[in-house]
Design an enzyme around this catalytic site. Structure first.
Site, PDB file in Angstrom:
ATOM      1  N   LYS A 196      29.199  16.231  87.892  1.00  0.00           N
ATOM      2  CA  LYS A 196      28.163  16.492  88.104  1.00  0.00           C
ATOM      3  C   LYS A 196      27.533  15.487  87.297  1.00  0.00           C
ATOM      4  O   LYS A 196      27.700  15.642  86.454  1.00  0.00           O
ATOM      5  CB  LYS A 196      27.774  17.896  88.212  1.00  0.00           C
ATOM      6  CG  LYS A 196      26.553  18.574  87.923  1.00  0.00           C
ATOM      7  CD  LYS A 196      25.421  19.573  87.236  1.00  0.00           C
ATOM      8  CE  LYS A 196      25.354  18.873  86.085  1.00  0.00           C
ATOM      9  NZ  LYS A 196      23.826  17.801  86.701  1.00  0.00           N
ATOM     10  N   GLY A 249      25.870  13.913  77.354  1.00  0.00           N
ATOM     11  CA  GLY A 249      24.641  14.296  77.196  1.00  0.00           C
ATOM     12  C   GLY A 249      24.076  14.246  75.696  1.00  0.00           C
ATOM     13  O   GLY A 249      24.871  14.388  74.995  1.00  0.00           O
ATOM     14  N   SER A 250      23.533  15.503  75.559  1.00  0.00           N
ATOM     15  CA  SER A 250      22.345  16.011  74.534  1.00  0.00           C
ATOM     16  C   SER A 250      23.213  16.700  73.944  1.00  0.00           C
ATOM     17  O   SER A 250      24.571  17.213  74.057  1.00  0.00           O
ATOM     18  CB  SER A 250      20.801  15.791  74.571  1.00  0.00           C
ATOM     19  OG  SER A 250      21.471  17.301  75.366  1.00  0.00           O
ATOM     20  N   THR A 251      22.581  16.634  72.102  1.00  0.00           N
ATOM     21  CA  THR A 251      23.802  17.605  71.544  1.00  0.00           C
ATOM     22  C   THR A 251      23.243  19.168  71.863  1.00  0.00           C
ATOM     23  O   THR A 251      23.795  19.295  71.459  1.00  0.00           O
ATOM     24  CB  THR A 251      23.039  16.820  69.684  1.00  0.00           C
ATOM     25  OG1 THR A 251      23.836  15.832  69.749  1.00  0.00           O
ATOM     26  CG2 THR A 251      24.107  18.062  68.723  1.00  0.00           C
ATOM     27  N   GLY A 254      25.292  20.020  74.142  1.00  0.00           N
ATOM     28  CA  GLY A 254      26.765  20.181  74.207  1.00  0.00           C
ATOM     29  C   GLY A 254      26.957  21.540  73.132  1.00  0.00           C
ATOM     30  O   GLY A 254      28.161  22.062  73.740  1.00  0.00           O
ATOM     31  N   GLU A 271      30.594  13.956  74.199  1.00  0.00           N
ATOM     32  CA  GLU A 271      30.460  12.856  74.308  1.00  0.00           C
ATOM     33  C   GLU A 271      29.003  13.199  73.813  1.00  0.00           C
ATOM     34  O   GLU A 271      28.249  13.201  74.697  1.00  0.00           O
ATOM     35  CB  GLU A 271      30.706  11.214  74.842  1.00  0.00           C
ATOM     36  CG  GLU A 271      31.658  11.349  75.232  1.00  0.00           C
ATOM     37  CD  GLU A 271      32.153  10.491  74.317  1.00  0.00           C
ATOM     38  OE1 GLU A 271      31.387   9.708  73.089  1.00  0.00           O
ATOM     39  OE2 GLU A 271      33.637  10.481  74.148  1.00  0.00           O
ATOM     40  N   CYS A 305      22.435   5.799  74.397  1.00  0.00           N
ATOM     41  CA  CYS A 305      23.312   6.841  73.084  1.00  0.00           C
ATOM     42  C   CYS A 305      24.078   5.688  71.406  1.00  0.00           C
ATOM     43  O   CYS A 305      23.369   6.871  71.247  1.00  0.00           O
ATOM     44  CB  CYS A 305      24.543   7.270  73.537  1.00  0.00           C
ATOM     45  SG  CYS A 305      25.809   6.649  74.335  1.00  0.00           S
ATOM     46  N   GLU A 404      16.702  12.093  68.313  1.00  0.00           N
ATOM     47  CA  GLU A 404      17.500  10.811  68.618  1.00  0.00           C
ATOM     48  C   GLU A 404      16.047  10.512  70.214  1.00  0.00           C
ATOM     49  O   GLU A 404      15.346  11.290  70.699  1.00  0.00           O
ATOM     50  CB  GLU A 404      18.466  10.846  69.435  1.00  0.00           C
ATOM     51  CG  GLU A 404      18.778  10.010  70.973  1.00  0.00           C
ATOM     52  CD  GLU A 404      20.418  10.521  70.817  1.00  0.00           C
ATOM     53  OE1 GLU A 404      20.095  11.772  71.914  1.00  0.00           O
ATOM     54  OE2 GLU A 404      20.933   9.477  71.366  1.00  0.00           O
TER      55      GLU A 404
HETATM   56  P1  NAD Z   1      20.843  16.364  78.884  1.00  0.00           P
HETATM   57  O1  NAD Z   1      22.006  17.001  77.125  1.00  0.00           O
HETATM   58  O2  NAD Z   1      20.157  16.865  79.317  1.00  0.00           O
HETATM   59  O3  NAD Z   1      21.851  16.533  80.205  1.00  0.00           O
HETATM   60  C1  NAD Z   1      23.523  15.800  80.099  1.00  0.00           C
HETATM   61  C2  NAD Z   1      24.089  16.564  82.023  1.00  0.00           C
HETATM   62  O4  NAD Z   1      23.828  17.592  81.573  1.00  0.00           O
HETATM   63  C3  NAD Z   1      23.106  16.522  83.000  1.00  0.00           C
HETATM   64  O5  NAD Z   1      24.412  16.148  84.396  1.00  0.00           O
HETATM   65  C4  NAD Z   1      22.466  18.123  83.368  1.00  0.00           C
HETATM   66  O6  NAD Z   1      21.810  17.950  84.551  1.00  0.00           O
HETATM   67  C5  NAD Z   1      23.932  18.482  82.144  1.00  0.00           C
HETATM   68  N1  NAD Z   1      23.284  19.906  81.810  1.00  0.00           N
HETATM   69  C6  NAD Z   1      22.119  20.102  81.715  1.00  0.00           C
HETATM   70  N2  NAD Z   1      21.921  21.020  80.885  1.00  0.00           N
HETATM   71  C7  NAD Z   1      23.168  21.277  81.002  1.00  0.00           C
HETATM   72  C8  NAD Z   1      23.401  23.509  81.001  1.00  0.00           C
HETATM   73  N3  NAD Z   1      23.011  24.446  80.496  1.00  0.00           N
HETATM   74  N4  NAD Z   1      24.717  23.592  80.603  1.00  0.00           N
HETATM   75  C9  NAD Z   1      25.769  22.425  81.482  1.00  0.00           C
HETATM   76  N5  NAD Z   1      25.479  21.388  82.169  1.00  0.00           N
HETATM   77  C10 NAD Z   1      23.783  20.922  81.284  1.00  0.00           C
HETATM   78  O7  NAD Z   1      21.049  14.758  78.982  1.00  0.00           O
HETATM   79  P2  NAD Z   1      20.561  13.842  79.045  1.00  0.00           P
HETATM   80  O8  NAD Z   1      19.086  13.870  79.219  1.00  0.00           O
HETATM   81  O9  NAD Z   1      20.574  13.589  80.748  1.00  0.00           O
HETATM   82  O10 NAD Z   1      20.686  12.395  78.790  1.00  0.00           O
HETATM   83  C11 NAD Z   1      20.562  11.939  77.223  1.00  0.00           C
HETATM   84  C12 NAD Z   1      21.479  12.437  76.378  1.00  0.00           C
HETATM   85  O11 NAD Z   1      23.161  12.023  76.548  1.00  0.00           O
HETATM   86  C13 NAD Z   1      21.316  11.388  75.068  1.00  0.00           C
HETATM   87  O12 NAD Z   1      21.235  12.749  73.638  1.00  0.00           O
HETATM   88  C14 NAD Z   1      22.225  11.161  75.277  1.00  0.00           C
HETATM   89  O13 NAD Z   1      22.394  10.310  73.673  1.00  0.00           O
HETATM   90  C15 NAD Z   1      23.204  11.512  75.121  1.00  0.00           C
HETATM   91  N6  NAD Z   1      24.575  10.149  75.914  1.00  0.00           N
HETATM   92  C16 NAD Z   1      25.573  10.249  74.433  1.00  0.00           C
HETATM   93  C17 NAD Z   1      26.596   9.573  75.320  1.00  0.00           C
HETATM   94  C18 NAD Z   1      28.470   9.401  74.416  1.00  0.00           C
HETATM   95  O14 NAD Z   1      28.818   8.538  74.828  1.00  0.00           O
HETATM   96  N7  NAD Z   1      27.550  10.205  73.289  1.00  0.00           N
HETATM   97  C19 NAD Z   1      26.423   8.531  76.483  1.00  0.00           C
HETATM   98  C20 NAD Z   1      25.011   8.960  76.822  1.00  0.00           C
HETATM   99  C21 NAD Z   1      24.052   9.738  76.423  1.00  0.00           C
END
Ligand code: NAD
Length: 502
Positions: A196, A249-251, A254, A271, A305, A404
């Site tokens: 996804k 994605g975001s903490t 996560g 991650e 990130c 962040e």
């Molecule tokens: P996000 O957490 O909002 O979304 C990430 C993904 O999760 C998207 O595909 C989103 O649609 C999905 N998502 C959102 N809510 C969900 C839920 N309740 N259940 C399942 N899936 C859900 O993050 P973002 O704004 O897309 O990306 C930015 C974040 O990603 C930043 O915090 C960044 O640090 C992190 N990031 C981390 C790494 C790493 O390797 N550690 C790499 C890239 C980005």
């Protein structure tokens, strides 16, 4: 494949920057077919540099995710996939790498149109994606168990078996790279995947899934369902037939995924975000350190990130580093990301731009000094650009030092007290994704690197990546490692087999 070899999707309205030949993949890939959503719903995906709609993309909901998971489960259990040996899976990944390399220019362009990053940065991402596919193509037939000396009359050995169906959820900042970091090891280890992508950047993930089919990956082994997190993402995490969730994605998301995965005791790797400290000691090569600090925060518009968002500089050289940084920042201007010379693109969305501007306002309210930048900008009167920002007089308890920001905003702080002072400040965060140390004293640099709680530490460099080197977080930056042989642990189960010898 060059752009003019791609045919335009008739549903896509025209947009500045999208060449008439650009084809936008807009349909879900499920069970080897390109499909509309069951509901018929679509969502617009927008060019952040122009604010124009590029295409309407099929919006996956719970029904589509269910269909994709069932198709993955069926494909996984099929005689075809169970009979596809490790070497053959490796060959499929090499073939996919070749396809990505062949289409590198078109994929980079697609990524830039979707994400707003510069064409230069998108090309780097595509190269890393291809290299990662090659790495796991090579690793596929080197995954094996071990024999273990046990007491009694037994032969005991282990097998590394695939986990089954992997739900891969990725963000918008490195769309193709993050997709490949999950799909490649998952397939190498014999799993099936439902990917996804982020609702902000669905194109390259969809194209990757199309290419996988063209390369002979069996239908259903790699499905792609763009949709919103709370709908499609959540449905994937909660689905009983998904065995593992691999999330970047975001903490905050996560945490919610860990909770949702608990009901079915899924394997989870996360991650997450970071607030990475970049430490410059007084004995560093200051030109190199300033260049590194600049690249650490402004590469990828700071939507990285591992961005070096906290620059910690030893008192004696603080001014010298600051002046060097400002010199570089003076010539870093937002520009059309499709133009060759541009080094600062548009933030991914209006919402992200506003979020970054709100952090800038918060920093000022809390008493940090905004030395330069931090305003919204436009290129040709359009786009979600932000001028690169430097904050000074930042205290460790300020919001801009703790949270962040995910934008081109650097928080600069002084430290004294040598290594201990630097390490205390560096570790004063809930995150532990990455860090860097600049010093000519290798002993000091390594002692500091070892004392920092982060999954990656760069010494006298920043943002070095290789598919062979593991990447992932400590603390609230997540757990599990991507890339390298360590990724095998995230995509296999260990089975212990006992054989009585008498
Ligand atoms: P996000 O957490 O909002 O979304 C990430 C993904 O999760 C998207 O595909 C989103 O649609 C999905 N998502 C959102 N809510 C969900 C839920 N309740 N259940 C399942 N899936 C859900 O993050 P973002 O704004 O897309 O990306 C930015 C974040 O990603 C930043 O915090 C960044 O640090 C992190 N990031 C981390 C790494 C790493 O390797 N550690 C790499 C890239 C980005």
């Amino acid at each position: 494949m060059a752009d003019d070899q791609l045919t335009r999707d008739p549903r896509a309205p025209s947009a500045r920057g999208a060449s008439p030949a650009t084809r936008f993949p807009t349909r879900l890939i499920i069970g080897g077919e390109a499909l509309d959503a069951a509901s018929g719903a679509t969502f617009p995906t927008v060019n952040p540099a122009t604010e124009e709609v590029l295409a309407e993309v099929a919006l996956a909901g719970g029904d589509d995710v269910d269909r994709a998971v069932r198709s993955a489960r069926e494909a996984y259990a099929s005689a075809t996939w169970q009979g596809t040996g490790a070497r053959q899976r490796g060959r499929l990944l090499h073939r996919l790498a070749e396809a990505v390399e062949r289409e590198a220019d078109a994929l980079a362009r697609l990524e830039t149109l979707d994400n707003g990053k510069t064409l230069f940065e998108s090309a780097v991402d595509v190269r890393l994606a291809a290299a990662t596919l090659r790495y796991f193509g090579g690793l596929a037939d080197k995954v094996h168990g071990e024999t273990i000396p046990v007491d009694g009359g037994y032969l005991n050995y282990t097998r590394r078996e695939p986990i089954g169906v992997v739900g891969a959820i990725v963000p918008w900042n490195f769309p193709i790279t993050q997709a490949v970091w999950k799909v490649a090891p998952a397939i190498a280890c014999g799993n099936a995947v439902v990917l996804k992508p982020s609702e902000n950047t669905p194109f390259t993930a969809l194209r990757l899934a199309e290419l996988a089919l063209e390369c002979g990956v069996p239908p259903g082994i790699f499905n792609c369902v763009p949709g919103y997190g709370p709908d499609a993402g959540r449905a994937l995490v909660r689905h009983a037939l998904v065995d593992k969730v691999a999330f970047t994605g975001s903490t905050a998301t996560g945490r919610s995924i860990m909770r949702d995965a608990a009901d079915t005791v899924k394997r989870v790797t996360l991650e997450l975000g970071g607030k990475s400290p970049n430490i410059v000691f007084a004995d560093a090569d200051l030109d190199a350190a300033a260049r590194g600090a600049f690249q650490a925060i402004f590469y990828g518009k700071g939507e990285v990130c591992a961005a070096g968002s906290r620059l910690l500089v030893e008192d004696a050289v603080y001014d010298a580093v600051r002046d060097r940084l400002l010199e570089r920042m003076a010539v870093l201007k937002p520009g059309d990301p499709l133009q060759k010379g541009t080094r600062l693109g548009a933030l991914v969305s209006g919402a992200q731009r506003d979020r970054v501007l709100a952090y800038v306002a918060r920093g000022r309210e809390q008493g940090a000094r905004l030395t330069t930048g931090g305003s919204a900008a436009a290129v040709g009167g359009r786009g979600w650009f932000v001028e690169p920002a430097l904050f000074e007089d930042v205290q460790a308890d300020m919001t801009i030092a703790r949270e962040e920001i995910f934008g081109p905003v650097l928080a600069m702080m002084r430290f004294s007290g040598g290594e201990a002072g630097a390490v205390a400040l560096a570790n004063d965060t809930i995150y532990g994704l990455a860090a860097a140390v600049w010093s000519r004293d290798i002993g000091k640099a390594l002692r500091t690197a070892h004392a920092i709680r982060a999954g990656t530490v760069w010494v006298n460099c920043y943002n070095a990546y290789d598919p062979a080197s593991p990447f992932g977080g400590m603390k609230q930056s997540g757990f599990g490692r991507e890339l390298g042989v360590h990724a095998v642990e995230a995509y296999t189960e260990v089975k212990s087999v006992w054989v009585a010898l008498s």
